[in-house]
Design an enzyme around this catalytic site. Structure first.
Site: not given
Length: 351
Positions: A59, A91, A64
């Protein structure tokens, strides 16, 4: 304690989709500059160690390291030659823009990434924003398809008094973008990536989702989803991808851990007392606290996988070892007898 009872190679489907994930997944936050700098070489070594240990689900997110996690992960999967063997999720809900052109967002956790890429995130849950975010992620990952796409941080827990603004965006046009991406085959499964259960239930009632990554809401310390949320998600065939099962640290290290935190902040005294009680029972049965934290979450039938991060190869191996162990029934019974777990908490292994 029995060894290697849990099989991390065992796979569970994400809702009605054709995507199946291993019971242990890997989260890339620690390798994107969370508290410490990580080089690409570090990143690749850790990804390889996770893969060698049986992990087949990875993921990431634009947030990030402001693109670094995606950039590094895609390259590592290609260099290691394992892309076709793994499931990748990223995402939408944030669009990255040049750091010199936008103001830095105030966020709930206020993460200061170490050596991020030169971008900052802006929220956008509209049709155009979701499409832009998805296409940018594809470019950073350099992947022609993405298995799982999660709407990041949608809801009151993150946006607070601005939540209605973003709910309005996704209801007016964002859902349409998600539907088109899945219908076209650009992604295989859709869901949310959030730190709350309420928004997941809300979306599941309005839009057909397959899964949700929910961080820190169902753990040995937090049992709120047992009231109704997880039962409803299970009935709707929405699989839970469980993150934050250590509540940011204290359930991995115990109360004596170095720089221990609870949900990225100071540890309340009530939590310290409860963890001490958990540790006492763990010591009695020879069960590592971290292993108990992982197994507890995996035993809920709504949960498909637990996502753990790691900053180095040793931590990966520790996570794999912890996930590969199982506590005896007496251990769980005593936790319930002492009031440390509710009676309705599932405590029978599913694998």
């Amino acid at each position: 304690m029995p060894e290697a009872v849990q099989n991390i190679y065992a796979k569970r489907k994400l809702g009605k989709s054709d995507v199946s994930v291993t019971s242990l997944g890997f989260g890339t936050v620690p390798l994107a500059g969370f508290k410490a700098k990580a080089s690409y070489a570090d990143f690749e070594r850790v990804i390889k160690a996770a893969y060698d240990g049986g992990v087949r689900y990875f993921d990431c997110a634009p947030m990030y390291g402001f693109g670094k996690a995606e950039y590094y992960l895609g390259h590592a999967l290609r260099e290691l030659g394992i892309r076709n063997d793994v499931v990748v999720s990223t995402k939408v809900g944030r669009v990255l823009k040049a750091a010199s052109k936008v103001k830095k967002l105030d966020t709930v956790y206020g993460i200061e990434w170490v050596d991020p890429l030169p971008f900052l995130d802006t929220y956008d849950y509209t049709y155009d924003g979701i499409m832009r975010s998805f296409e940018d992620s594809q470019t950073r990952l350099a992947l022609d398809y993405i298995d799982v796409l999660l709407v990041h941080d949608l809801g009151v827990a993150w946006h607070r008094d601005q939540a209605d603004v973003y709910w309005d965006q996704i209801r007016k046009s964002g859902y349409k973008a998600l539907d088109e991406l899945r219908s076209s085959g650009a992604v295989s499964a859709l869901g949310l990536g959030v730190n709350e259960t309420e928004s997941v239930v809300t979306v599941a009632r309005e839009f057909d989702i397959d899964c949700s990554l929910i961080a820190g809401r169902y753990t040995l310390l937090n049992h709120e989803p047992l009231v109704a949320a997880f039962d409803e998600l299970k009935q709707r065939n929405v699989s839970v991808i469980a993150g934050g099962v250590f509540n940011s640290g204290i359930l991995a290290t115990g109360v004596k851990g170095r720089a221990v935190t609870y949900d990225y902040g100071a540890v309340p005294e009530a939590v310290v007392s409860k963890v001490r009680a958990l540790e006492t029972v763990c010591e009695k049965y020879g069960v590592p606290l971290g292993a108990a934290a992982i197994e507890f979450v995996l035993m809920h039938p709504a949960v498909a996988t637990v996502v753990l991060g790691a900053q180095n190869v040793d931590e990966v191996r520790q996570n794999v070892a912890a996930t590969s162990k199982s506590a005896p029934p007496e251990f769980w019974a005593e936790l319930k007898q002492q009031g440390l777990l509710p009676e309705n908490a599932p405590t029978v292994s599913l694998d």
